[in-house]
Design a protein around this motif. Structure first.
Motif, PDB file in Angstrom:
ATOM      1  N   GLU A  11       0.822  -1.209   0.000  1.00 28.28           N
ATOM      2  CA  GLU A  11       0.000   0.000   0.000  1.00 28.28           C
ATOM      3  C   GLU A  11       0.856   1.259   0.000  1.00 28.28           C
ATOM      4  O   GLU A  11       0.468   2.279  -0.580  1.00 28.28           O
ATOM      5  N   ALA A  12       2.037   1.208   0.616  1.00 27.61           N
ATOM      6  CA  ALA A  12       2.931   2.374   0.625  1.00 27.61           C
ATOM      7  C   ALA A  12       3.492   2.622  -0.773  1.00 27.61           C
ATOM      8  O   ALA A  12       3.681   3.778  -1.175  1.00 27.61           O
ATOM      9  N   VAL A  97      -3.432  10.477   7.800  1.00 22.14           N
ATOM     10  CA  VAL A  97      -2.298   9.595   7.485  1.00 22.14           C
ATOM     11  C   VAL A  97      -1.998   8.678   8.673  1.00 22.14           C
ATOM     12  O   VAL A  97      -1.673   7.510   8.498  1.00 22.14           O
ATOM     13  N   TYR A  98      -2.152   9.190   9.877  1.00 24.44           N
ATOM     14  CA  TYR A  98      -1.882   8.378  11.064  1.00 24.44           C
ATOM     15  C   TYR A  98      -2.987   7.357  11.306  1.00 24.44           C
ATOM     16  O   TYR A  98      -2.730   6.220  11.695  1.00 24.44           O
ATOM     17  N   LYS A  99      -4.240   7.754  11.044  1.00 19.62           N
ATOM     18  CA  LYS A  99      -5.356   6.817  11.181  1.00 19.62           C
ATOM     19  C   LYS A  99      -5.193   5.661  10.196  1.00 19.62           C
ATOM     20  O   LYS A  99      -5.412   4.500  10.538  1.00 19.62           O
ATOM     21  N   GLU A 100      -4.813   5.986   8.960  1.00 14.81           N
ATOM     22  CA  GLU A 100      -4.634   4.955   7.943  1.00 14.81           C
ATOM     23  C   GLU A 100      -3.440   4.064   8.288  1.00 14.81           C
ATOM     24  O   GLU A 100      -3.475   2.853   8.089  1.00 14.81           O
ATOM     25  N   ALA A 101      -2.377   4.637   8.850  1.00 13.06           N
ATOM     26  CA  ALA A 101      -1.224   3.831   9.276  1.00 13.06           C
ATOM     27  C   ALA A 101      -1.642   2.829  10.335  1.00 13.06           C
ATOM     28  O   ALA A 101      -1.275   1.656  10.284  1.00 13.06           O
ATOM     29  N   ALA A 102      -2.441   3.283  11.290  1.00  8.67           N
ATOM     30  CA  ALA A 102      -2.917   2.385  12.341  1.00  8.67           C
ATOM     31  C   ALA A 102      -3.780   1.269  11.745  1.00  8.67           C
ATOM     32  O   ALA A 102      -3.659   0.104  12.135  1.00  8.67           O
ATOM     33  N   ARG A 104      -3.586   0.033   8.681  1.00  7.56           N
ATOM     34  CA  ARG A 104      -2.716  -0.886   7.963  1.00  7.56           C
ATOM     35  C   ARG A 104      -1.928  -1.792   8.906  1.00  7.56           C
ATOM     36  O   ARG A 104      -1.575  -2.911   8.554  1.00  7.56           O
ATOM     37  N   LEU A 105      -1.656  -1.288  10.104  1.00  2.00           N
ATOM     38  CA  LEU A 105      -0.934  -2.087  11.103  1.00  2.00           C
ATOM     39  C   LEU A 105      -1.871  -2.976  11.921  1.00  2.00           C
ATOM     40  O   LEU A 105      -1.429  -3.718  12.784  1.00  2.00           O
TER      41      LEU A 105
END
Length: 107
Positions: A11-12, A97-102, A104-105
């Protein structure tokens, strides 16, 4: 010190491909620079640590800020392999961006 291995989540890679060409250059240069020493700043590296803020838990993650472009890159470290994993590359807008990072993790 040699560079750490940089790995991109699928995704990145998609995130990077969606950016304008000049921004892609800035992002890849910043990632390369940080890969020289991606450790947290408290350990003498370039990484800005993230934590648990506004209900978004990114504890253990680090970020690269491209202030003028408004881009954030969130990554994790695999110290056993000396690799850094790029989780997301995106615009800093209302913590999205931080919500989406969380997400994805899986957090």
């Amino acid at each position: 010190m040699s560079s750490w291995i940089v790995k991109y989540e699928d995704e990145a890679i998609n995130d990077l491909q969606k950016l304008d060409g000049s921004i892609v250059n800035q992002v890849t240069r910043a990632i390369h620079k940080v890969s020289q020493n991606p450790l947290p700043q408290r350990e003498g590296g370039y990484g800005a640590p993230l934590g648990n803020k506004n209900g978004i838990d990114l504890t253990g993650c680090l970020k690269i800020k491209l202030k003028k472009a408004g881009i954030r890159v969130v990554y994790t470290l695999e110290r056993t392999e000396t690799s850094m994993n790029i989780i997301i590359i995106g615009m800093r807008a209302d913590l999205s961006v931080y919500k989406e990072a969380a997400r994805r993790l899986g957090r």
